[in-house]
Design an enzyme around this catalytic site. Structure first.
Site, PDB file in Angstrom:
ATOM      1  N   CYS A  78      42.131  48.511  50.836  1.00  0.00           N
ATOM      2  CA  CYS A  78      40.896  48.966  50.185  1.00  0.00           C
ATOM      3  C   CYS A  78      39.667  48.327  50.845  1.00  0.00           C
ATOM      4  O   CYS A  78      39.366  48.613  51.984  1.00  0.00           O
ATOM      5  CB  CYS A  78      40.960  48.705  48.685  1.00  0.00           C
ATOM      6  SG  CYS A  78      39.652  49.584  47.799  1.00  0.00           S
ATOM      7  N   TYR A  79      38.970  47.430  50.156  1.00  0.00           N
ATOM      8  CA  TYR A  79      37.818  46.767  50.780  1.00  0.00           C
ATOM      9  C   TYR A  79      38.243  46.085  52.086  1.00  0.00           C
ATOM     10  O   TYR A  79      37.485  46.048  53.060  1.00  0.00           O
ATOM     11  CB  TYR A  79      37.228  45.747  49.805  1.00  0.00           C
ATOM     12  CG  TYR A  79      36.057  44.959  50.357  1.00  0.00           C
ATOM     13  CD1 TYR A  79      34.813  45.543  50.490  1.00  0.00           C
ATOM     14  CD2 TYR A  79      36.221  43.617  50.730  1.00  0.00           C
ATOM     15  CE1 TYR A  79      33.741  44.816  51.002  1.00  0.00           C
ATOM     16  CE2 TYR A  79      35.153  42.886  51.234  1.00  0.00           C
ATOM     17  CZ  TYR A  79      33.919  43.488  51.372  1.00  0.00           C
ATOM     18  OH  TYR A  79      32.864  42.766  51.869  1.00  0.00           O
ATOM     19  N   LYS A 365      55.233  32.921  37.217  1.00  0.00           N
ATOM     20  CA  LYS A 365      56.146  32.728  36.088  1.00  0.00           C
ATOM     21  C   LYS A 365      57.554  33.289  36.355  1.00  0.00           C
ATOM     22  O   LYS A 365      58.552  32.642  36.070  1.00  0.00           O
ATOM     23  CB  LYS A 365      55.557  33.404  34.847  1.00  0.00           C
ATOM     24  CG  LYS A 365      56.303  33.095  33.569  1.00  0.00           C
ATOM     25  CD  LYS A 365      55.848  31.770  33.010  1.00  0.00           C
ATOM     26  CE  LYS A 365      56.527  31.416  31.710  1.00  0.00           C
ATOM     27  NZ  LYS A 365      55.913  30.231  31.099  1.00  0.00           N
TER      28      LYS A 365
END
Ligand code: XMP
Length: 524
Positions: A78-79, A365
């Site tokens: 993307c960017y 986690k």
């Protein structure tokens, strides 16, 4: 290892996690990390993340252009793709309208080996778009690999320089084949091996604790949760009997929880001291109704009980804590150790002048849970639901008493047993081995709450004036937002019948149908 350079997108932690899921270690670094620092870490691949800026913004975050000369394979997302285009001689334009949502990929013909990034994709595959700018022309040396109806360049590559980019978001679950982009880039293009496994995580963490602690003495507080359990076991492997574990039973745990924790550790050889402080906590909590006050009292008493025990042990230099990677990233700190402001150990290191050791500071986690299995902890601990530090004190609304604790514990055990059984019946099970795959559980967290409320009921021929139990069950990816779980009516009926029959003093059961927001998962 892979460096993910963070340009501020919401999903950046997800990129690092996707990389880890392909069994490659990844680290997220801020966009302004000097290129020398990146070179020093010797990454085998670099990913440029998405971000909210436009490359034409006056303060658009940009990496050092020397990044592209490191000779390391780079994937822009993307960017990250727009930056690559902008900095290497392509053009980026504002899209006529912001594109947000699913799009169909159209693969360019005849890309051959250049197109390896999209191996396994076909035209028509769905990808997730979220961008205001787009790349209009690719930089010299690049070929276009794919487009969508609104995006002329949805993926591009310069294989000679090993530079690759996608406009869509392969990290989100809305791009069903997204994982292939990471697989192709990391394994086929960058040639990385699959060595980030639970076993290698353990040996890396053990070695790092050995380096940090040397021949010092360390202490760890077990909370009953998976993080402190895994941190303790890793530290135990590293320094053996120079680690002292303390388990303060504050009497606010769930049914059989304290016994379960002690039993799990008995077999590991860890030096464990159990402090039964339940009476003391009850006394301090007597008559206290304010949730924040309860939290403060539990935190303070915990520290006191822990300190007293630690003093008996004698010289201690280090405190082992189960801080996880998301806390480290979110604190915005690059190198300094960050102390999670967990209710029970926050404040301790300073008071006791202890240095903090965080063996899990690079782990997510789900990785901790797999490491727990790898270390031989039972699945009941490895997959334990989140549980607030102040325990049942914040699930009893109003003042905490021994009688209310007994009621809530029993009702909560029924809720958990019934929902566990329901999940099992629907074909869901938590992995028992670290290498087994995991589908998301249909219910993420489920428990009972005891509100400060009595209502009229009838039992036999007599009127009752009894307690109410609230069932809370939520489904969520990250606990930042959550929805109440649409449990089947039969299951709700069974829980209601069992609770009113089996828990003395309860004559009413209600189901909490509030999402978060506006509610929170817990009631206090
Ligand atoms: P809330 O109630 O804020 O909870 O929507 C989000 C998640 O965090 C858990 N929680 C805690 N975990 N110490 C913890 O370690 C705490 O004090 C605490 N309070 C809430 C909660 O169970 C849910 O999973």
């Amino acid at each position: 290892m892979v460096i993910v350079i963070d340009f501020g997108a919401q999903y950046n932690q997800l990129i690092a996690r996707r990389v880890r899921e392909t069994q490659v270690f990844s680290e997220l670094l801020p966009f302004d990390t000097p290129v020398e620092e990146i070179r020093r870490r010797q990454p085998q691949a670099i990913i440029l993340s998405g971000g909210p800026a436009s490359v034409y913004d006056p303060c658009a975050p940009q990496p050092d252009p020397a990044l592209f000369d490191l000779g390391v394979p780079i994937l822009g997302i993307c960017y990250g793709m727009q930056l690559m285009a902008h900095m290497l001689g392509g053009t980026v334009r504002r899209a006529e309208r912001r594109e947000y949502g699913p799009a169909e990929l159209k693969l360019a013909a005849g890309t051959g080996m250049d197109g390896r990034l999209l191996d396994g994709f076909e035209s028509g595959n769905r990808v997730w778009m979220s961008h205001g700018d787009l790349v209009l022309t690719a930089p010299p040396g690049f070929s276009v690999l794919a487009s969508t109806a609104n995006t002329p360049i949805a993926a591009m590559a310069d294989p000679a320089r090993r530079l690759y980019a996608v406009q869509f978001h392969p990290e989100v679950s809305h791009t069903p084949l997204g994982k292939l982009v990471f697989e192709n880039f990391l394994h086929k293009i960058a040639g990385l091996g699959r060595d980030w496994t639970p076993a290698s995580i353990v040996s890396t963490a053990v070695a790092s604790v050995q380096r940090e602690v040397g021949d010092g003495q360390a202490i760890v507080a077990l909370s009953g949760g998976v993080d402190s359990a895994v941190a303790a076991l890793i530290a135990h492997r590293a320094i053996g009997d120079r680690l002292h574990a303390i388990f303060v039973d504050h009497g606010l745990l769930r049914e059989h929880e304290a016994e379960e924790v002690q039993e799990a550790f008995r077999r590991t050889g860890l030096r464990l001291t159990v402090v039964d402080a339940s009476q003391r906590f009850l006394e301090k909590l007597a008559g206290v109704r304010d949730p924040e006050k309860k939290r403060r009292i539990v935190g303070r008493e915990f520290i006191k009980a822990f300190e007293e025990k630690a003093r008996e042990i004698g010289r201690v230099d280090y405190l082992v804590q189960g801080t996880l990677y998301p806390d480290v990233i979110e604190s915005g700190s690059r190198t300094a150790a960050v102390i999670k402001t967990h209710h029970n150990v926050g404040g301790l290191p300073k008071r006791m002048r202890l240095r903090v050791v965080e063996p899990l500071r690079y782990l997510f986690k789900d990785e901790v849970r797999r490491v727990a299995l790898e270390l031989g902890l039972p699945p009941a601990i490895a997959w334990r639901q989140p549980f607030p530090g102040p325990g049942l004190a914040v699930r009893i609304i109003g003042a905490v008493t021994a009688e209310k604790l007994a009621v809530l514990r029993r009702a909560d055990a029924i809720v958990r047993a019934e929902i566990d059984r329901y999940m099992k019946d629907t074909g869901f099970s938590f992995p028992a081995k670290s290498a087994e795959g995991l589908q998301s559980p249909p219910v993420s967290q489920y428990f009972a709450v005891l509100p400060d409320l009595r209502s009229v009921g009838v039992m036999g021929d007599s009127r009752t004036y009894g307690r109410t139990i609230v069932i809370r069950a939520v489904t969520t990816d990250d606990f930042m937002t959550a929805d109440w779980t649409r449990l089947p009516a039969d299951l709700l009926a069974r829980m209601s019948a069992r609770i009113t029959n089996e828990v003395p003093g309860v004559n009413r059961v209600v189901y909490d149908i509030t999402p978060k927001p506006p509610g929170t998962v817990e009631w206090e």
